[in-house]
Design a protein around this motif. Structure first.
Motif, mmCIF file in Angstrom:
data_model
loop_
_atom_site.group_PDB
_atom_site.id
_atom_site.type_symbol
_atom_site.label_atom_id
_atom_site.label_comp_id
_atom_site.label_asym_id
_atom_site.label_seq_id
_atom_site.Cartn_x
_atom_site.Cartn_y
_atom_site.Cartn_z
ATOM 1 N N UNK A 80 0.842 -1.203 0.000
ATOM 2 C CA UNK A 80 0.000 0.000 0.000
ATOM 3 C C UNK A 80 0.875 1.250 0.000
ATOM 4 N N UNK A 81 1.967 1.227 0.752
ATOM 5 C CA UNK A 81 2.885 2.366 0.757
ATOM 6 C C UNK A 81 3.535 2.591 -0.601
ATOM 7 N N UNK A 82 3.929 1.506 -1.259
ATOM 8 C CA UNK A 82 4.531 1.625 -2.587
ATOM 9 C C UNK A 82 3.513 2.155 -3.602
ATOM 10 N N UNK A 83 2.280 1.652 -3.529
ATOM 11 C CA UNK A 83 1.246 2.152 -4.436
ATOM 12 C C UNK A 83 0.953 3.628 -4.169
ATOM 13 N N UNK A 84 0.918 4.020 -2.901
ATOM 14 C CA UNK A 84 0.692 5.434 -2.574
ATOM 15 C C UNK A 84 1.818 6.295 -3.148
ATOM 16 N N UNK A 85 3.059 5.826 -3.032
ATOM 17 C CA UNK A 85 4.186 6.569 -3.605
ATOM 18 C C UNK A 85 4.055 6.677 -5.123
ATOM 19 N N UNK A 86 3.683 5.579 -5.777
ATOM 20 C CA UNK A 86 3.508 5.571 -7.230
ATOM 21 C C UNK A 86 2.433 6.571 -7.637
ATOM 22 N N UNK A 87 1.294 6.539 -6.945
ATOM 23 C CA UNK A 87 0.187 7.422 -7.295
ATOM 24 C C UNK A 87 0.499 8.872 -6.953
ATOM 25 N N UNK A 88 1.237 9.102 -5.873
ATOM 26 C CA UNK A 88 1.660 10.475 -5.559
ATOM 27 C C UNK A 88 2.574 11.017 -6.657
ATOM 28 N N UNK A 89 3.476 10.175 -7.140
ATOM 29 C CA UNK A 89 4.453 10.614 -8.127
ATOM 30 C C UNK A 89 3.851 10.754 -9.526
ATOM 31 N N UNK A 90 2.921 9.874 -9.882
ATOM 32 C CA UNK A 90 2.419 9.851 -11.256
ATOM 33 C C UNK A 90 0.910 10.024 -11.365
ATOM 34 N N UNK A 91 0.254 10.363 -10.277
ATOM 35 C CA UNK A 91 -1.193 10.536 -10.299
ATOM 36 C C UNK A 91 -1.653 11.686 -11.165
#
Length: 149
Positions: free
Chosen positions: A56-67
């Motif tokens: 979940x933390x990795x997905x949050x980082x991905x979405x924060x960076x590329x959302x």
């Protein structure tokens, strides 16, 4: 006999890749293709709590960076590479093929452009199949430890 001197400082580590995810996904891996990585939600939700927290933390980082990018919606269809002769009419259509009788009464397969498939007995197509993995809320067997990379 004297022991050789040990070099001072830390032991040099094996060089690490600068593309570990690509390295991993470039080899055969379930749910990974050349353009996509699919993680079945039922399996992701069945992971041990610590894995879910990290994921979940990795997905949050991905979405924060590329959302901010214009993400399309994706339609994921469970599929397998199957022989044309084993597919039903719906699977053939979804894979872009049709089966019909030729003038001599033999079954003939054609692709989306109308071309006859030369070796239908050996030709495979990516066709939709029934989902075989657990869905969210289904009971899932405990994970098996992965080998060390």
């Amino acid at each position: 006999m004297a022991r050789p001197e040990r070099p001072a400082g830390p032991v040099p580590a094996r060089p690490r890749s600068t593309t570990p995810l690509a390295d991993y996904l470039d080899r055969p891996a379930p749910g990974a293709g050349p353009d996509y990585l699919v993680v079945p939600r039922g399996l992701a939700e069945a992971m041990p709590l610590r894995w879910q927290q990290v994921f979940a933390g990795l997905l949050a980082d991905l979405h924060d960076a590329y959302g901010h990018l214009d993400w399309p919606d994706y339609r994921v269809v469970p599929s397998r590479w199957e022989l044309l002769r084993d597919l039903d009419e719906e699977q053939l259509a979804a894979a872009g093929y049709v089966a019909d009788l030729d003038p001599q009464g033999r079954l003939e397969y054609r692709d989306a452009s109308g071309e006859a498939v030369p070796d239908p007995d050996g030709h495979r197509a990516l066709a939709p199949v029934e989902e075989s993995l657990p869905r969210p809320g289904d009971e899932v067997p405990p994970p098996r430890p992965a080998p060390v990379l």
